[in-house]
Design a protein around this motif. Structure first.
Motif, PDB file in Angstrom:
ATOM      1  N   ILE A  24      12.402  51.871 -45.136  1.00 43.08           N
ATOM      2  CA  ILE A  24      12.239  52.407 -43.779  1.00 43.08           C
ATOM      3  C   ILE A  24      13.003  53.717 -43.641  1.00 43.08           C
ATOM      4  CG2 ILE A  24      12.791  51.999 -41.339  1.00 43.08           C
ATOM      5  CD1 ILE A  24      12.310  48.944 -41.985  1.00 43.08           C
ATOM      6  N   LEU A  25      14.267  53.731 -44.085  1.00 44.43           N
ATOM      7  CA  LEU A  25      15.079  54.940 -43.988  1.00 44.43           C
ATOM      8  C   LEU A  25      14.435  56.092 -44.759  1.00 44.43           C
ATOM      9  CD1 LEU A  25      17.651  56.354 -43.062  1.00 44.43           C
ATOM     10  CD2 LEU A  25      18.768  55.473 -45.133  1.00 44.43           C
TER      11      LEU A  25
ATOM     12  N   GLU B 249      14.086  46.712 -47.837  1.00 46.00           N
ATOM     13  CA  GLU B 249      13.237  47.117 -46.711  1.00 46.00           C
ATOM     14  C   GLU B 249      13.935  48.182 -45.872  1.00 46.00           C
ATOM     15  OE1 GLU B 249      10.780  42.975 -45.908  1.00 46.00           O
ATOM     16  OE2 GLU B 249      12.832  43.162 -45.158  1.00 46.00           O
ATOM     17  N   GLN B 250      15.244  48.043 -45.687  1.00 44.31           N
ATOM     18  CA  GLN B 250      15.986  49.052 -44.927  1.00 44.31           C
ATOM     19  C   GLN B 250      15.925  50.410 -45.622  1.00 44.31           C
ATOM     20  OE1 GLN B 250      19.826  47.169 -44.499  1.00 44.31           O
ATOM     21  NE2 GLN B 250      19.301  46.421 -42.445  1.00 44.31           N
TER      22      GLN B 250
ATOM     23  N   TYR C 228      13.102  45.523 -36.341  1.00 42.47           N
ATOM     24  CA  TYR C 228      13.101  44.744 -37.577  1.00 42.47           C
ATOM     25  C   TYR C 228      14.203  45.227 -38.514  1.00 42.47           C
ATOM     26  CZ  TYR C 228      11.575  42.647 -41.952  1.00 42.47           C
ATOM     27  OH  TYR C 228      11.537  41.947 -43.136  1.00 42.47           O
ATOM     28  N   TYR C 229      14.393  46.543 -38.584  1.00 45.11           N
ATOM     29  CA  TYR C 229      15.439  47.135 -39.434  1.00 45.11           C
ATOM     30  C   TYR C 229      16.796  46.545 -39.072  1.00 45.11           C
ATOM     31  CZ  TYR C 229      18.304  50.797 -41.616  1.00 45.11           C
ATOM     32  OH  TYR C 229      19.216  51.485 -42.386  1.00 45.11           O
ATOM     33  N   LYS C 230      17.065  46.462 -37.764  1.00 43.02           N
ATOM     34  CA  LYS C 230      18.369  45.962 -37.300  1.00 43.02           C
ATOM     35  C   LYS C 230      18.487  44.447 -37.423  1.00 43.02           C
ATOM     36  CE  LYS C 230      18.671  47.264 -33.138  1.00 43.02           C
ATOM     37  NZ  LYS C 230      18.820  47.722 -31.777  1.00 43.02           N
TER      38      LYS C 230
ATOM     39  N   VAL D  72       9.532  48.626 -35.808  1.00 45.05           N
ATOM     40  CA  VAL D  72      10.121  48.767 -37.142  1.00 45.05           C
ATOM     41  C   VAL D  72      11.635  48.876 -37.043  1.00 45.05           C
ATOM     42  CG1 VAL D  72      10.293  50.314 -39.146  1.00 45.05           C
ATOM     43  CG2 VAL D  72       8.050  49.713 -38.220  1.00 45.05           C
ATOM     44  N   LEU D  73      12.130  49.640 -36.072  1.00 43.18           N
ATOM     45  CA  LEU D  73      13.584  49.778 -35.936  1.00 43.18           C
ATOM     46  C   LEU D  73      14.221  48.465 -35.488  1.00 43.18           C
ATOM     47  CD1 LEU D  73      13.875  53.370 -34.450  1.00 43.18           C
ATOM     48  CD2 LEU D  73      14.224  52.610 -36.817  1.00 43.18           C
TER      49      LEU D  73
ATOM     50  N   ALA E 173      15.524  43.010 -41.625  1.00 43.25           N
ATOM     51  CA  ALA E 173      15.104  43.640 -42.883  1.00 43.25           C
ATOM     52  C   ALA E 173      16.155  43.414 -43.965  1.00 43.25           C
ATOM     53  CB  ALA E 173      14.888  45.136 -42.673  1.00 43.25           C
TER      54      ALA E 173
END
Length: 117
Positions: free
Chosen positions: A97-98, A93-94, A84-86, A81-82, A89
């Motif tokens: 996740i946050l 989406e960010q 993908y976040y970087k 997930v992290l 996303a």
């Protein structure tokens, strides 16, 4: 013979005659409780009560295994997930996740304070 029909919040229990025929709905049991009411127990044959308790045990064991699998997979899931976040996303989406991470940390910190860990 009893059949157990999985619904989102309940387990529906029906009696199915061995030779086929019409199903007889017996009850719905909330998944959170997994207990036969005293009233319902009086309407069941002894072997049906045993069968229902075995089904409830199976569901409880399955849920415990599902949670353990989630815990064992959690570090890999966080890494994915992290990543993908970087790397892909979108802004929504960010934030999603946050928000989940911050809420999780808040709950963990509260639990640790309350239990003295």
């Amino acid at each position: 013979m009893l059949l157990f029909i999985d619904e989102p919040r309940n387990i529906k229990i029906v009696r199915q005659p061995p030779e086929g025929g019409v199903r007889e709905p017996l009850c719905k049991v909330k998944k959170q409780q997994l207990a036969i009411s005293d009233e319902m127990a009086g309407l069941l044959k002894e072997e049906e009560v045993v069968e229902i308790e075995a089904a409830f045990n199976l569901l409880a064991e399955g849920e415990a295994a599902r949670i353990k699998l989630a815990v064992a997979s959690f570090p890999a899931t966080i890494r994915e997930v992290l990543g993908y976040y970087k790397d892909g996303a979108n802004p929504m989406e960010q934030r999603w996740i946050l928000g989940a991470l911050l809420e999780g940390l808040r709950l963990i910190r509260r639990h640790d304070r309350e239990t003295g860990i």
